[in-house]
Motif scaffolding. Structure first.
Motif, PDB file in Angstrom:
ATOM      1  N   ASN A 379       0.798  -1.229   0.000  1.00  0.00           N
ATOM      2  CA  ASN A 379       0.000   0.000   0.000  1.00  0.00           C
ATOM      3  C   ASN A 379       0.831   1.280   0.000  1.00  0.00           C
ATOM      4  N   HIS A 564      -8.882   9.457   7.360  1.00  0.00           N
ATOM      5  CA  HIS A 564      -9.000   8.095   6.834  1.00  0.00           C
ATOM      6  C   HIS A 564      -7.631   7.543   6.440  1.00  0.00           C
ATOM      7  N   ASN A 568      -6.126   4.180   8.186  1.00  0.00           N
ATOM      8  CA  ASN A 568      -5.609   3.068   7.385  1.00  0.00           C
ATOM      9  C   ASN A 568      -4.191   2.714   7.796  1.00  0.00           C
ATOM     10  N   THR A 578      -6.439  -5.599   4.319  1.00  0.00           N
ATOM     11  CA  THR A 578      -7.735  -5.259   3.709  1.00  0.00           C
ATOM     12  C   THR A 578      -8.574  -6.522   3.532  1.00  0.00           C
ATOM     13  N   LEU A 601     -10.298  -0.711   4.962  1.00  0.00           N
ATOM     14  CA  LEU A 601      -8.896  -0.394   4.686  1.00  0.00           C
ATOM     15  C   LEU A 601      -8.686  -0.288   3.182  1.00  0.00           C
TER      16      LEU A 601
END
Length: 646
Positions: A379, A564, A568, A578, A601
């Motif tokens: 990510n 957010h 995450n 996720t 996520l």
């Protein structure tokens, strides 16, 4: 004897002894400062009194000696007076040998009594100070009436630094040290000295014998106020075992523990889960905080060198227009914790988080990290490079990214090597003509290593973190203001779902508490994105502003998106992944706690799909908006005001 053995003399002696106990118990630090001057004054006063007391009648009356009478022997009188003066401090006197003229003199008798009373007091105080530590500690425990109690299970370097921090921030605190004194005389002397200089109450008991609060025999009033119990031994298993015994025996002994807070030094990720289960099994509500050396050091780094200071903030839009790049040299346990903390403290809407990480043993360390935190690499733009500090590959990597790096952290598990590497990086930045401010932070364990560089004036521009004296402090470990904000945040969130009671802080698991603390810590970052800052209401000399006026329109939306991003990152840095919607068939909630998966996520743009899948009301996007809108209420409840930054 000091006084003739009468009821009056016995009562006077008892009063002096009791007075001595009270002085040592409550004002030991004052006595330590005045005992030498007091002893000197008492000695010379006694010497003068006895010299006059041994003078012949005709000298005292100002007359000439009788014919044939020998003149007084000054040397003999002085030696005799010296001997009698010394007897003052062994609770004896030579009143019967004093000239009868002075025995009938009221002022002389008063002065004589005062000097001998002072001598008795000094003797009693000295004996209590040397040999009556346990007795005095019990008296202190009975007499002290502070608002909070701090108990340290063992006195090591970590506890010593935290005790000093507590004393510096407030003298009116009951600090108890549990420590067995069955050591070598030299070790015991050092330990007792540390206990005395910080006005601690000693409970002489081996750490392994600490099974319950009841056996410590604390006064009942202690349980009516917060009790902070610290388990800071380097033997982390012993800390966990003691914590478990305290929780289990609290139920058996019916000890009131509603105000008990445990602070446990442990690097194991399972400690929180174990204590959560023990607490549930015992059916008690006890708060606890678990931390490691690496956690504290990384927390100090993020607080003293905040990431938002390295970026150009667009306060009109509450966003940034550039990426944040971390260069991390060293990926041991400290390096991993720095990356985790930087990851969720370095999230800003409008920019991306990037990291370049080097280590001489990256092959094995990268594999362990990616296995434990599998979602981070997928990510975020994280680049792992195997390179020895000081090698050509190391400096080539720096030069290649020199104009993108905002933040450099060096933690090579060797203080001297870390400092030398940080200095070389600083020289490289200057030589490459980097004009913008780049934070360079180096982790140092021992202050002795640092002093060498301070003497050579080589440290300007380099930030130090991780020393025991800097991380074992009240602001880092206890941080009550942060917990107040976290509790207020949790209560407001519970209000959305009508959870009763809303303030269920003591029932939360350790992960949920840390999640709330992370969100609370990020409030200052959000304020800086608005061009604002916060301070305690009683300590702010700036004109307060209404935060609600800033939380509107584009700013509010961008801060919700930033929240957010932070949420995450915190979950990814805690080992969560996720939960793909295609795998959620039959699930009623977006969170799979057992497998540490969460459907939210995902990027902000995909939250609408998750909301639709779980029929979430309010929507998951709206929850982020509400988190931001609640900040004014959270700050007000925690005693903070907001002001503009010039």
């Amino acid at each position: 004897m000091l006084f003739p053995l009468t009821m009056t003399s016995v009562l006077i002696s008892l009063c002096i002894i009791i007075l001595g106990c009270l002085i040592v118990a409550r004002y030991r630090d004052v006595y330590e400062r005045i005992k030498i001057p007091l002893a000197i004054i008492t000695f010379f006063s006694g010497l003068v009194l006895y010299i006059f007391g041994y003078m012949p009648d005709y000298v005292l009356l100002g007359e000439l000696p009788e014919p044939g009478e020998a003149p007084p022997d000054a040397t003999a009188i002085a030696l005799r007076a010296l001997f009698s003066t010394c007897r003052i401090f062994i609770m004896e006197n030579d009143w019967g040998d004093v000239n009868a003229i002075l025995q009938n003199h009221a002022i002389y008798t008063l002065l004589f009594s005062v000097v001998h009373a002072c001598g008795l007091l000094i003797t009693v105080l000295t004996l209590l100070s040397l040999f009556g530590l346990h007795f005095i500690s019990r008296i202190q425990l009975m007499l002290s009436r502070p608002s909070e109690t701090y108990i340290f299970c063992g006195l090591n370097e970590y506890a010593y630094h935290l005790i000093r921090s507590l004393r510096e921030n407030g003298r009116d605190r009951r600090i108890i040290v549990i420590e067995g004194l069955k050591q070598s005389s030299e070790q015991e002397e050092v330990l007792v000295k540390k206990i005395r200089e910080n006005q601690c109450i000693l409970i002489d008991r081996n750490i392994g014998e600490v099974e319950s609060l009841e056996k410590l025999k604390l006064p009942a009033r202690c349980y009516q106020k917060p009790i902070h119990f610290f388990l800071l031994s380097e033997q982390e298993n012993a800390n966990l075992e003691t914590a478990i015994r305290l929780l289990q025996n609290a139920k058996k002994d019916r000890t009131p523990v509603n105000h008990l807070i445990l602070y446990i030094l442990s690097s194991s990720e399972n400690t929180g889960k174990i204590l959560d289960q023990v607490r549930k099994d015992c059916g008690i509500t006890v708060d606890f905080k678990i931390f490691s050396i690496e956690d504290l050091a990384a927390r100090q780094l993020m607080e003293t060198c905040p990431i938002y200071e390295t970026l150009e903030l667009d306060t009109r839009e509450a966003m940034v227009h550039s990426d944040f790049t971390l260069f991390l040299a060293g990926f041991g346990r400290m390096g991993v914790e720095v990356l985790r903390k930087a990851l969720y403290n370095g999230q800003f809407y409008g920019g991306h988080f990037k990291a370049i990480i080097t280590d001489s043993a990256m092959g094995s360390r990268e594999g362990v990290f990616n296995n434990r935190y599998s979602a981070i690499k997928s990510n975020y733009d994280i680049r792992f490079v195997q390179a020895d500090p000081g090698s050509s590959a190391f400096y080539d990597l720096l030069i290649e990214n020199i104009h993108a790096i905002n933040y450099v952290v060096v933690c090579l598990e060797n203080d001297r090597l870390s400092m030398e590497t940080a200095l070389e990086i600083q020289r490289l930045l200057r030589r490459q003509g980097v004009k913008r401010a780049v934070t360079i932070a180096v982790q140092i364990s021992e202050s002795a290593e640092l002093s060498h560089y301070q003497e050579l004036a080589l440290l300007p521009g380099i930030r130090i973190f991780g020393r025991s004296s800097d991380i074992f402090t009240e602001s880092i470990i206890i941080n009550e203001s942060m917990d107040r904000m976290a509790r207020a945040m949790n209560a407001l969130f519970n209000g959305i779902y009508h959870v009763e009671p809303a303030d269920n802080w003591f029932e939360l698991d350790e992960f949920t508490k840390e999640s709330n603390r992370s969100a609370a810590m990020n409030i200052r970052t959000k304020l800086r994105l608005l061009g604002l800052d916060m301070a305690e209401a009683g300590k702010c000399d700036r004109e307060p502003v209404r935060l609600e006026e800033y939380l509107q329109g584009t700013r509010l939306e961008n801060l919700a998106k930033q929240e957010h991003l932070r949420w995450n990152a915190f979950h990814f840095a805690s080992g969560w992944t996720t939960w793909d919607l295609s795998e959620t068939a039959g699930a009623k909630k977006a969170k799979d706690l057992a497998n540490k998966r969460h459907a939210c996520l995902v990027p902000w743009e995909k939250l609408a799909e998750v909301t639709k899948r779980f029929n979430q009301v309010p929507s998951f996007e709206e929850l982020d908006f509400m988190q931001v809108r609640n900040i004014p209420q959270i700050l007000a409840a925690s005693g903070y005001v907001v002001f503009r930054i010039d």
